[in-house]
Scaffold this motif. Structure first.
Motif, mmCIF file in Angstrom:
data_model
loop_
_atom_site.group_PDB
_atom_site.id
_atom_site.type_symbol
_atom_site.label_atom_id
_atom_site.label_comp_id
_atom_site.label_asym_id
_atom_site.label_seq_id
_atom_site.Cartn_x
_atom_site.Cartn_y
_atom_site.Cartn_z
ATOM 1 N N PRO A 1 -23.630 -25.120 -0.367
ATOM 2 C CA PRO A 1 -24.990 -24.893 0.144
ATOM 3 C C PRO A 1 -25.659 -23.611 -0.332
ATOM 4 C CG PRO A 1 -23.489 -25.500 1.912
ATOM 5 C CD PRO A 1 -22.647 -25.223 0.701
ATOM 6 N N SER A 2 -26.969 -23.698 -0.434
ATOM 7 C CA SER A 2 -27.823 -22.523 -0.657
ATOM 8 C C SER A 2 -28.004 -21.813 0.680
ATOM 9 C CB SER A 2 -29.203 -22.957 -1.147
ATOM 10 O OG SER A 2 -29.130 -23.701 -2.314
ATOM 11 N N HIS A 3 -28.543 -20.608 0.608
ATOM 12 C CA HIS A 3 -28.921 -19.920 1.838
ATOM 13 C C HIS A 3 -30.112 -20.645 2.454
ATOM 14 C CE1 HIS A 3 -26.175 -16.646 1.103
ATOM 15 N NE2 HIS A 3 -26.724 -16.401 -0.076
ATOM 16 N N ASN A 4 -30.366 -20.406 3.725
ATOM 17 C CA ASN A 4 -31.446 -21.102 4.431
ATOM 18 C C ASN A 4 -32.837 -20.822 3.861
ATOM 19 O OD1 ASN A 4 -29.779 -22.501 6.178
ATOM 20 N ND2 ASN A 4 -29.793 -20.867 7.711
ATOM 21 N N ASP A 5 -32.985 -19.718 3.136
ATOM 22 C CA ASP A 5 -34.284 -19.413 2.515
ATOM 23 C C ASP A 5 -34.396 -20.002 1.105
ATOM 24 O OD1 ASP A 5 -32.638 -17.762 1.014
ATOM 25 O OD2 ASP A 5 -33.687 -15.902 1.539
ATOM 26 N N GLY A 6 -33.378 -20.722 0.665
ATOM 27 C CA GLY A 6 -33.407 -21.361 -0.647
ATOM 28 C C GLY A 6 -32.776 -20.552 -1.767
ATOM 29 N N THR A 7 -32.445 -19.294 -1.495
ATOM 30 C CA THR A 7 -31.768 -18.510 -2.523
ATOM 31 C C THR A 7 -30.330 -19.005 -2.670
ATOM 32 O OG1 THR A 7 -31.127 -16.805 -0.919
ATOM 33 C CG2 THR A 7 -33.190 -16.441 -2.154
ATOM 34 N N MET A 8 -29.791 -18.777 -3.853
ATOM 35 C CA MET A 8 -28.446 -19.278 -4.135
ATOM 36 C C MET A 8 -27.391 -18.422 -3.448
ATOM 37 S SD MET A 8 -28.679 -20.356 -8.119
ATOM 38 C CE MET A 8 -27.058 -21.111 -8.117
ATOM 39 N N SER A 9 -26.370 -19.097 -2.955
ATOM 40 C CA SER A 9 -25.223 -18.381 -2.399
ATOM 41 C C SER A 9 -24.389 -17.831 -3.555
ATOM 42 C CB SER A 9 -24.376 -19.315 -1.537
ATOM 43 O OG SER A 9 -23.767 -20.307 -2.346
ATOM 44 N N SER A 10 -23.561 -16.849 -3.263
ATOM 45 C CA SER A 10 -22.710 -16.291 -4.321
ATOM 46 C C SER A 10 -21.753 -17.361 -4.857
ATOM 47 C CB SER A 10 -21.933 -15.071 -3.817
ATOM 48 O OG SER A 10 -21.074 -15.428 -2.750
ATOM 49 N N SER A 11 -21.314 -18.285 -4.002
ATOM 50 C CA SER A 11 -20.432 -19.366 -4.454
ATOM 51 C C SER A 11 -21.155 -20.290 -5.430
ATOM 52 C CB SER A 11 -19.917 -20.175 -3.265
ATOM 53 O OG SER A 11 -19.080 -19.380 -2.457
ATOM 54 N N GLN A 12 -22.410 -20.597 -5.160
ATOM 55 C CA GLN A 12 -23.184 -21.427 -6.090
ATOM 56 C C GLN A 12 -23.309 -20.742 -7.450
ATOM 57 O OE1 GLN A 12 -26.845 -22.042 -3.795
ATOM 58 N NE2 GLN A 12 -26.463 -24.249 -3.920
ATOM 59 N N MET B 1 -28.547 -25.790 -8.202
ATOM 60 C CA MET B 1 -27.565 -25.350 -9.192
ATOM 61 C C MET B 1 -27.992 -25.735 -10.607
ATOM 62 S SD MET B 1 -24.218 -26.179 -6.849
ATOM 63 C CE MET B 1 -22.928 -25.351 -7.775
ATOM 64 N N ASN B 2 -28.589 -26.906 -10.756
ATOM 65 C CA ASN B 2 -29.065 -27.331 -12.070
ATOM 66 C C ASN B 2 -30.183 -26.404 -12.570
ATOM 67 O OD1 ASN B 2 -29.136 -29.285 -14.323
ATOM 68 N ND2 ASN B 2 -31.185 -29.702 -13.544
ATOM 69 N N ASP B 3 -31.100 -26.034 -11.689
ATOM 70 C CA ASP B 3 -32.185 -25.125 -12.090
ATOM 71 C C ASP B 3 -31.615 -23.807 -12.614
ATOM 72 O OD1 ASP B 3 -34.066 -27.011 -11.358
ATOM 73 O OD2 ASP B 3 -34.565 -26.039 -9.442
ATOM 74 N N TYR B 4 -30.631 -23.278 -11.923
ATOM 75 C CA TYR B 4 -29.998 -22.019 -12.347
ATOM 76 C C TYR B 4 -29.373 -22.183 -13.733
ATOM 77 C CZ TYR B 4 -26.739 -18.074 -12.398
ATOM 78 O OH TYR B 4 -26.036 -16.940 -12.745
ATOM 79 N N ILE B 5 -28.613 -23.244 -13.916
ATOM 80 C CA ILE B 5 -27.916 -23.473 -15.194
ATOM 81 C C ILE B 5 -28.917 -23.655 -16.327
ATOM 82 C CG2 ILE B 5 -26.482 -25.139 -16.466
ATOM 83 C CD1 ILE B 5 -24.913 -25.494 -13.784
ATOM 84 N N GLN B 6 -29.938 -24.471 -16.102
ATOM 85 C CA GLN B 6 -30.898 -24.755 -17.171
ATOM 86 C C GLN B 6 -31.732 -23.526 -17.523
ATOM 87 O OE1 GLN B 6 -30.529 -27.405 -18.967
ATOM 88 N NE2 GLN B 6 -29.048 -28.278 -17.549
ATOM 89 N N ASN B 7 -31.890 -22.604 -16.583
ATOM 90 C CA ASN B 7 -32.594 -21.351 -16.886
ATOM 91 C C ASN B 7 -31.740 -20.422 -17.742
ATOM 92 O OD1 ASN B 7 -35.092 -21.809 -15.671
ATOM 93 N ND2 ASN B 7 -34.336 -21.183 -13.665
ATOM 94 N N LYS B 8 -30.435 -20.610 -17.714
ATOM 95 C CA LYS B 8 -29.511 -19.785 -18.506
ATOM 96 C C LYS B 8 -29.227 -20.384 -19.873
ATOM 97 C CE LYS B 8 -28.206 -16.774 -15.248
ATOM 98 N NZ LYS B 8 -28.366 -15.348 -15.386
ATOM 99 N N THR B 9 -29.031 -21.704 -19.913
ATOM 100 C CA THR B 9 -28.684 -22.390 -21.154
ATOM 101 C C THR B 9 -28.944 -23.879 -20.996
ATOM 102 O OG1 THR B 9 -26.945 -22.667 -22.823
ATOM 103 C CG2 THR B 9 -26.252 -22.729 -20.521
ATOM 104 N N MET B 10 -29.123 -24.562 -22.086
ATOM 105 C CA MET B 10 -29.374 -26.006 -22.029
ATOM 106 C C MET B 10 -28.043 -26.753 -22.085
ATOM 107 S SD MET B 10 -32.568 -26.303 -21.586
ATOM 108 C CE MET B 10 -32.775 -28.044 -21.805
ATOM 109 N N ILE B 11 -27.696 -27.380 -20.978
ATOM 110 C CA ILE B 11 -26.484 -28.195 -20.892
ATOM 111 C C ILE B 11 -26.918 -29.595 -20.473
ATOM 112 C CG2 ILE B 11 -24.334 -28.574 -19.600
ATOM 113 C CD1 ILE B 11 -24.082 -25.575 -19.263
ATOM 114 N N PRO B 12 -26.400 -30.644 -21.119
ATOM 115 C CA PRO B 12 -26.717 -32.004 -20.662
ATOM 116 C C PRO B 12 -26.164 -32.210 -19.247
ATOM 117 C CG PRO B 12 -25.544 -32.038 -22.779
ATOM 118 C CD PRO B 12 -25.528 -30.636 -22.276
ATOM 119 N N THR B 13 -27.041 -32.540 -18.310
ATOM 120 C CA THR B 13 -26.609 -32.687 -16.916
ATOM 121 C C THR B 13 -27.048 -34.021 -16.332
ATOM 122 O OG1 THR B 13 -28.581 -31.551 -16.105
ATOM 123 C CG2 THR B 13 -26.614 -30.208 -16.403
#
Length: 180
Positions: free
Chosen positions: A38-49, A85-97
């Motif tokens: 899960p994300s935090h309740n405000d939509g920010t990513m948790s450290s685990s994510q 999680m996909n948004d975070y990954i795609q902002n870092k690098t393009m991975i087929p998801t």
């Protein structure tokens, strides 16, 4: 004393039966399955994510898989784990998801992702504390799987995982008895 040792041995054997060794990672997989959290309740990513996403990026850059499946619904709040999680990954690098957005727990991560993966090989991506139980569940769905994880020794995660493993053993015993 002998009874205590017997009970201890029995508990160890039960644990080993339900949580066998994590499979050895091979050189390349068709899919990697990133297990949501899960994300935090405000939509920010948790450290685990963030750590799980960084693991997925690292394993992709090492050419360990072709396509990433991100699994997870909106379990604790309105934010869908797989999408965040996909948004975070795609902002870092393009991975087929491929996003699997229905799973509300680890068992469902594998159940719903099986429809996508079918009989292909898969690399499970998760935390260190979660890896053993995740692999035990994965073996119910996939013949060819490996696991990669990041270190995670937070007390609250370890405590939660101990409880989850006990519940997992209970459910598996009930299944074997035909009561679940």
């Amino acid at each position: 004393m002998i009874v205590s040792l017997f009970v201890l041995l029995l508990l160890v054997l039960i644990y080993i039966y339900f949580f066998p060794f994590i499979p050895q990672k091979k050189k390349h997989y068709t899919y990697a399955l990133l297990l949501g959290c899960p994300s935090h309740n405000d939509g920010t990513m948790s450290s685990s994510q963030i750590k799980r996403c960084n693991l997925a990026i690292e394993m992709y850059k090492k050419n360990l898989y072709d396509t990433l499946i991100i699994s997870g619904s909106n379990v604790k709040n309105k934010y869908i784990e797989a999408k965040v999680m996909n948004d975070y990954i795609q902002n870092k690098t393009m991975i087929p998801t491929i996003l699997e957005t229905n799973a509300k727990n680890t068992f469902e991560n594998f159940k719903f992702s099986k429809e996508i993966i079918q009989n292909k090989d898969v690399l499970i991506l998760t935390s260190q504390t979660h890896a053993k139980r995740a692999c035990a569940i994965a073996k119910q769905f996939f013949r060819d799987c490996g696991c990669s994880w990041y270190k995670d020794l937070k007390f609250k995660h370890i405590t939660r995982e101990i409880i989850s493993r006990i519940l997992y053993i209970k459910i598996e015993i009930l299944k074997k008895l035909g009561r679940y």
